[in-house]
Design a protein around this motif. Sequence first.
Motif, PDB file in Angstrom:
ATOM      1  N   ILE A 215       0.865  -1.180   0.000  1.00 35.49           N
ATOM      2  CA  ILE A 215       0.000   0.000   0.000  1.00 35.49           C
ATOM      3  C   ILE A 215       0.898   1.225   0.000  1.00 35.49           C
ATOM      4  N   MET A 216       0.709   2.123  -0.972  1.00 37.78           N
ATOM      5  CA  MET A 216       1.485   3.367  -0.985  1.00 37.78           C
ATOM      6  C   MET A 216       0.548   4.549  -0.818  1.00 37.78           C
ATOM      7  N   LEU A 217       0.807   5.325   0.218  1.00 38.81           N
ATOM      8  CA  LEU A 217       0.011   6.518   0.488  1.00 38.81           C
ATOM      9  C   LEU A 217       0.545   7.679  -0.346  1.00 38.81           C
TER      10      LEU A 217
ATOM     11  N   PHE B 137       1.592   5.155 -14.421  1.00 34.48           N
ATOM     12  CA  PHE B 137       2.965   5.005 -14.895  1.00 34.48           C
ATOM     13  C   PHE B 137       3.499   3.614 -14.572  1.00 34.48           C
ATOM     14  N   MET B 138       3.297   3.155 -13.331  1.00 42.76           N
ATOM     15  CA  MET B 138       3.798   1.824 -12.954  1.00 42.76           C
ATOM     16  C   MET B 138       3.111   0.733 -13.760  1.00 42.76           C
ATOM     17  N   ALA B 139       1.800   0.886 -13.984  1.00 45.35           N
ATOM     18  CA  ALA B 139       1.089  -0.119 -14.785  1.00 45.35           C
ATOM     19  C   ALA B 139       1.602  -0.131 -16.217  1.00 45.35           C
ATOM     20  N   ALA B 140       1.841   1.061 -16.790  1.00 43.61           N
ATOM     21  CA  ALA B 140       2.324   1.140 -18.172  1.00 43.61           C
ATOM     22  C   ALA B 140       3.699   0.497 -18.314  1.00 43.61           C
TER      23      ALA B 140
ATOM     24  N   GLY C 289      -5.335  -1.312 -12.515  1.00 48.80           N
ATOM     25  CA  GLY C 289      -6.298  -2.213 -11.895  1.00 48.80           C
ATOM     26  C   GLY C 289      -5.857  -3.662 -11.962  1.00 48.80           C
ATOM     27  N   ALA C 290      -4.763  -3.925 -12.696  1.00 49.93           N
ATOM     28  CA  ALA C 290      -4.197  -5.287 -12.720  1.00 49.93           C
ATOM     29  C   ALA C 290      -3.215  -5.387 -11.552  1.00 49.93           C
ATOM     30  N   THR C 291      -1.923  -5.506 -11.847  1.00 49.94           N
ATOM     31  CA  THR C 291      -0.954  -5.592 -10.745  1.00 49.94           C
ATOM     32  C   THR C 291      -0.906  -4.296  -9.959  1.00 49.94           C
ATOM     33  N   VAL C 292      -1.068  -3.190 -10.647  1.00 49.37           N
ATOM     34  CA  VAL C 292      -1.015  -1.868  -9.992  1.00 49.37           C
ATOM     35  C   VAL C 292      -2.371  -1.194 -10.141  1.00 49.37           C
ATOM     36  N   GLY C 293      -2.886  -0.691  -9.042  1.00 41.08           N
ATOM     37  CA  GLY C 293      -4.166   0.014  -9.062  1.00 41.08           C
ATOM     38  C   GLY C 293      -4.140   1.185  -8.102  1.00 41.08           C
TER      39      GLY C 293
ATOM     40  N   SER D 259      -8.275  -4.671  -8.296  1.00 43.57           N
ATOM     41  CA  SER D 259      -8.892  -5.971  -8.557  1.00 43.57           C
ATOM     42  C   SER D 259      -8.282  -6.999  -7.620  1.00 43.57           C
ATOM     43  N   ALA D 260      -8.727  -8.236  -7.754  1.00 41.52           N
ATOM     44  CA  ALA D 260      -8.166  -9.306  -6.926  1.00 41.52           C
ATOM     45  C   ALA D 260      -6.691  -9.536  -7.241  1.00 41.52           C
ATOM     46  N   ASP D 261      -6.222  -9.139  -8.430  1.00 43.03           N
ATOM     47  CA  ASP D 261      -4.818  -9.340  -8.814  1.00 43.03           C
ATOM     48  C   ASP D 261      -3.907  -8.186  -8.391  1.00 43.03           C
ATOM     49  N   THR D 262      -4.491  -7.131  -7.880  1.00 40.52           N
ATOM     50  CA  THR D 262      -3.698  -5.937  -7.565  1.00 40.52           C
ATOM     51  C   THR D 262      -2.778  -6.203  -6.378  1.00 40.52           C
TER      52      THR D 262
END
Length: 834
Positions: free
Chosen positions: A55-57, A70-73, A80-84, A94-97
């Motif tokens: 979790i990043m605040l 940026f991290m998702a790209a 919403g996949a690995t990074v959301g 999502s459940a994969d985040t």
Amino acid sequence: MSPPEFPIDELLPQIRQSLSAHTRLVLEAPPGAGKTTRVPPALLDEPWLQGRRIIMLEPRRVAARAAARFMAAQRGEAVGATVGYRIRFDNQVSADTRIEVVTEGILTRMVQDDPGLEGVGAVIFDEFHERHLAADLGLALVLDVQSALREDLRIVVMSATLDGERLAGFLDAPRLSSAGRSFPVEIGHFPARREERLEHQVARAVAHALAAHPGDLLVFLPGQREIARVRQLLDGQIGDSGVDVLALHGELPVEEQARVLQPDAGARRRVVLATNVAESSVTLPGVRVVIDSGLAREPRFDPNSGFPRLDVVLVSQASADQRAGRAGRVASGWAYRLWPQSQRLEPQRRAEIGQVELAGLALELAAWGDPDLRFPHPPPAGALAAARELLHALGALEAATITDRGRRMLQLGTHPRIAAMLLAAADDSERALACDLAALLESRDPLRSRSDALADRWQALSAFRRNRLGGDASRSALAAIDQVARQWRRRMRCDTNSPADVPAHLLGDLLAHAWPDRIAHQHPTDPWRYQLANGRSARLMDDSVLFGEPWLVIAELRDEGRDARVLRGVPLDPQRLERDWATHFEETERVFWDDAARRISAVRERRFDRIVLDSRPLANPDRSQYAAALADAVRQLGLAALPWNEALRQWRARVRCLRVWCPELELPDLSDEALLAGIDTWLLPALAGKSRLDALSEDELANALRSLVSWPQRSRIDEVAPARIAVPSGLQRPIHYAFDDAAGEPVPPVLAVKLQELFGLADTPAIANGRVPLTLHLLSPGGRPLQVTGDLRGFWERTYPEVRKEMKGRYPRHPWPEDPWSATATHRAKPRGT
């Protein structure tokens, strides 16, 4: 897509190594180093994470979205996949985040709802130097979780400008620093001309920078209002020059934010007008010039509304340096500061916790169940006590315990006043109306007029929804309010649209639940004045549209001494007030001290809280209440209203002095403050049966005051600080005691005595077990001062011969021996003829 290289990359092995060995880390890295987007992915495969989430605040919504995208790209994935990310009214997980970028209120809710933080392996606090209250609370909560439940939980605090050494000491954590990557930035000052408005100064600076330097421009302004003014001015000056003028702030639609954060496809130059959201976290490509107004809007407690407000303030030196550094990200750059070079800024940004209203914090602490969390800067005790008093009035606390209503208020994620109003709605129609009011209260004023009617704002919103816009209303402000109101309706699960028209008092019936302390009733003799439930009074403006309303709820007022000024209010329905607030109405018999009449009065009153609605004299008052009324009189008039005599004043002074001279006696505090605070203990019994203050005798007052001192202590007082002392003449002479309240210490005690009475005495007398020498006022036979001394021996040796020469002729019937050491002390004159 291969990830670009960032300065933080070379530090990533040390970061991983540190977090393998320690559960906390302080990481310092300047803007552009890549800490926001490179550190979380670098930790995903660490063994200690065990596949759990990070979790990043992120303090700002713009930065939270940008960082997640940026991290998702970089991973070739959609958000919403690995990074959301999760922000207010927007959830892309999502459940994969496994990396969730969240804003401050979201983190607090996550910890409150799941104190064990199940499935979370690390919490990262980004841009901690901004010192937002929610970030301080989030860190305090996560530290408590780590120490009590989750020793394996990792905590990383990241910042661009921070006193990292102090924070590392507070956290007992290692500290790592990245040098970052920055090109030289030339600093210049571009001060305003005489009486020049900010937007015109900015426009001059932009025109100069466009002509003198290459690259894009980043202009820091306090807020949306200033951005709009500057943009309108620049559009008229450079609209056809091939330069795009763009805005960047937290209220922009997501698509416009994304456009600003990407380079222009046609390689056109850009001037980006931004709030301090661009200070850190987000990267603006191509910027070579920064123009800094030196201003920002930051939250401060607003006593007018009871909410935090955004005030325009000077930025800190650390923020100014950080802003200037934005010009040196891709090549050497230039920064123009719009204030004189001689002006000095504060070194660091102040923590919000010391400057804002703390009702939300107090409610969070009550829900957590531990008011003693560790904060980098503890909340001020006075502000926290005031916050808890408000929460009691809103029904969120009982004693120190959060109520079920308080927990529901917390779930809404807004100020407790607004939450209380939202929960008070009786049906879906009222709930939709409450959502409108919440949006109006959370947003900037949509009207340009000075109207003090809150109903005018809601009516402008209603007209906007019917495509009717009043001349003094802002379309953009109303559109933003309408959007927030829709989001609130979704949050409240309210499918009903707001009504097109409602009576003004219905707004007040709801708002009363947000401001129960500001429910106000028209004064019986002055229709422009109102009595408030909290005991204060307020006055309408001369052109008020609220004039004539018997009941109001005041949403905003300005303190102006005796009477506050009503800035914004709305009428109330008296019948609904009686129904919704029945427990606040009461009839009582009251006996009290009437300071204006200087006597005790007894009345039967009907009240709403502290508003007196009706008052009638009592024919047969309860005389047992007189003593308490007289005690209140002393509190109002002060201790001087009591029948003091000199003997009692001196006894009190002796006790006060001895508390300093002989603390081992453990004597009570008899200062004015202490006596007034404890008046019910020592004076109230002596007032029993009396109806006037002058019925209290000097002896009764003396006995009441002496009751604070035990019998053994009284004996010791007389021993070590006697009222009188024997002198060589054989007489007892009084000692005068005094206490200096301004200095907080005793005045040296004084013995005034005729010089002849001390013949034969070599040393200065002392009291308080020999610790305090007396100051001697040596008097002539006629009682006039001859000498003030604390050194009697020195007086006899050096000063007495001169005194003898001068006084012998003036007082020939009194002895003036050459040798005062062996002379007989006397208080009498010589017999006639001797």
